[in-house]
Design a protein around this motif. Structure first.
Motif, PDB file in Angstrom:
ATOM      1  N   UNK A 146      34.393  29.819  33.647  1.00 53.06           N
ATOM      2  CA  UNK A 146      35.144  29.887  35.068  1.00 53.06           C
ATOM      3  C   UNK A 146      34.496  29.060  36.020  1.00 53.06           C
ATOM      4  N   UNK A 147      33.284  28.564  35.907  1.00 54.50           N
ATOM      5  CA  UNK A 147      32.497  27.993  36.993  1.00 54.50           C
ATOM      6  C   UNK A 147      31.650  28.813  37.886  1.00 54.50           C
ATOM      7  N   UNK A 148      32.079  30.081  37.906  1.00 48.74           N
ATOM      8  CA  UNK A 148      31.480  31.021  38.714  1.00 48.74           C
ATOM      9  C   UNK A 148      30.061  31.616  38.160  1.00 48.74           C
ATOM     10  N   UNK A 149      28.938  31.003  39.033  1.00 48.69           N
ATOM     11  CA  UNK A 149      27.604  31.540  38.353  1.00 48.69           C
ATOM     12  C   UNK A 149      27.404  32.951  38.172  1.00 48.69           C
ATOM     13  N   UNK A 150      26.475  33.631  37.527  1.00 49.94           N
ATOM     14  CA  UNK A 150      26.306  34.980  37.468  1.00 49.94           C
ATOM     15  C   UNK A 150      26.001  35.636  38.891  1.00 49.94           C
ATOM     16  N   UNK A 184      34.616  48.761  38.962  1.00 49.73           N
ATOM     17  CA  UNK A 184      35.153  47.524  38.610  1.00 49.73           C
ATOM     18  C   UNK A 184      34.349  46.403  39.157  1.00 49.73           C
ATOM     19  N   UNK A 185      33.292  46.812  39.763  1.00 51.65           N
ATOM     20  CA  UNK A 185      32.248  45.706  40.494  1.00 51.65           C
ATOM     21  C   UNK A 185      31.393  44.985  39.224  1.00 51.65           C
ATOM     22  N   UNK A 186      31.340  43.631  39.075  1.00 49.91           N
ATOM     23  CA  UNK A 186      30.755  43.030  37.920  1.00 49.91           C
ATOM     24  C   UNK A 186      29.305  43.308  38.058  1.00 49.91           C
ATOM     25  N   UNK A 187      28.820  43.801  37.165  1.00 49.16           N
ATOM     26  CA  UNK A 187      27.283  44.104  36.833  1.00 49.16           C
ATOM     27  C   UNK A 187      26.450  43.109  35.933  1.00 49.16           C
ATOM     28  N   UNK A 188      27.204  42.505  34.792  1.00 46.53           N
ATOM     29  CA  UNK A 188      26.833  41.432  34.170  1.00 46.53           C
ATOM     30  C   UNK A 188      27.889  40.399  33.941  1.00 46.53           C
ATOM     31  N   UNK A 189      27.239  39.086  33.675  1.00 49.19           N
ATOM     32  CA  UNK A 189      28.255  37.961  33.682  1.00 49.19           C
ATOM     33  C   UNK A 189      27.548  37.013  32.810  1.00 49.19           C
ATOM     34  N   UNK A 190      27.613  36.868  31.594  1.00 48.34           N
ATOM     35  CA  UNK A 190      26.752  35.855  30.620  1.00 48.34           C
ATOM     36  C   UNK A 190      27.296  34.446  30.740  1.00 48.34           C
ATOM     37  N   UNK A 191      26.134  33.502  30.305  1.00 41.94           N
ATOM     38  CA  UNK A 191      26.440  32.220  30.435  1.00 41.94           C
ATOM     39  C   UNK A 191      27.770  31.825  30.073  1.00 41.94           C
ATOM     40  N   UNK A 192      28.341  32.229  28.871  1.00 42.82           N
ATOM     41  CA  UNK A 192      29.777  31.900  28.548  1.00 42.82           C
ATOM     42  C   UNK A 192      30.622  31.922  29.451  1.00 42.82           C
ATOM     43  N   UNK A 241      35.763  42.648  39.515  1.00 41.59           N
ATOM     44  CA  UNK A 241      36.420  41.865  38.491  1.00 41.59           C
ATOM     45  C   UNK A 241      37.672  41.134  38.784  1.00 41.59           C
ATOM     46  N   UNK A 242      38.696  41.897  39.426  1.00 37.91           N
ATOM     47  CA  UNK A 242      39.889  41.583  39.660  1.00 37.91           C
ATOM     48  C   UNK A 242      40.020  40.272  40.436  1.00 37.91           C
ATOM     49  N   UNK A 243      38.929  39.922  41.288  1.00 41.58           N
ATOM     50  CA  UNK A 243      39.012  38.718  42.115  1.00 41.58           C
ATOM     51  C   UNK A 243      38.472  37.715  41.299  1.00 41.58           C
ATOM     52  N   UNK A 244      38.358  37.726  39.911  1.00 43.19           N
ATOM     53  CA  UNK A 244      38.139  36.433  39.133  1.00 43.19           C
ATOM     54  C   UNK A 244      39.350  36.796  38.293  1.00 43.19           C
TER      55      UNK A 244
END
Length: 114
Positions: free
Chosen positions: A22-26, A9-17, A34-37
Motif C-alpha cells: 500500500x506504500x503506507x508505513x506502519x 476498527x483502528x489499526x493496531x498492527x501493520x506488517x511489512x507486507x 482501517x476503512x481509510x485504507x
C-alpha cells in the motif's frame, strides 16, 4: 499481509507486507481507522466481519480492496479475521490475515500470504 484492528476498527498492527503493498508505513497506518485504507465498496463487508469477529464467531474470508498511498490501482486481498484476545481472555480486536489476489482473478487465485 497481516494487520490488526481494535474494537473500533483502528489499526493496531501493520506488517511489512501490507506496508509494501500500500506504500503506507506502519507509523502512518497505526491508529488510523482501517476503512481509510480500504475502498468504499468494502466498508460494509469489513464492518460486518468485524462485528462477528468481536463476538468470537467464525467469519468467512472476503475480498477487500486496499488503497495505495498516492492513488493508483487498488490492492485486492482475500482477508480472514480472527479474534485478538487480551491478557484476561477478553476480545480486544481482530487479527486480519490476507492473501494477495492477482489482478483478474476471483476467489482462490494465487498470491503470497502474510
Amino acid at each position: 499481509p497481516i494487520f490488526a484492528v481494535d474494537l473500533t476498527g483502528a489499526v493496531t498492527e501493520w506488517n511489512f507486507r501490507v506496508a509494501e503493498l500500500t506504500s503506507f508505513t506502519r507509523d502512518q497506518a497505526i491508529q488510523s481507522h482501517l476503512v481509510t485504507h480500504a475502498d468504499t465498496s468494502c466498508h460494509a463487508d469489513f464492518q460486518q466481519a468485524l462485528r462477528v469477529t468481536l463476538r468470537s464467531e467464525p467469519t468467512a474470508p472476503f475480498e477487500m480492496l486496499l488503497s495505495r498511498r498516492g492513488g493508483g490501482s487498488l490492492v485486492r486481498i482475500m482477508v480472514g479475521l480472527s479474534p485478538q484476545l487480551g491478557a484476561g481472555g477478553e476480545v480486544v480486536g481482530a487479527l486480519c490475515v490476507g492473501q494477495v489476489m492477482p489482478a483478474g482473478t476471483g476467489e482462490g487465485g494465487g498470491g503470497r500470504a502474510g
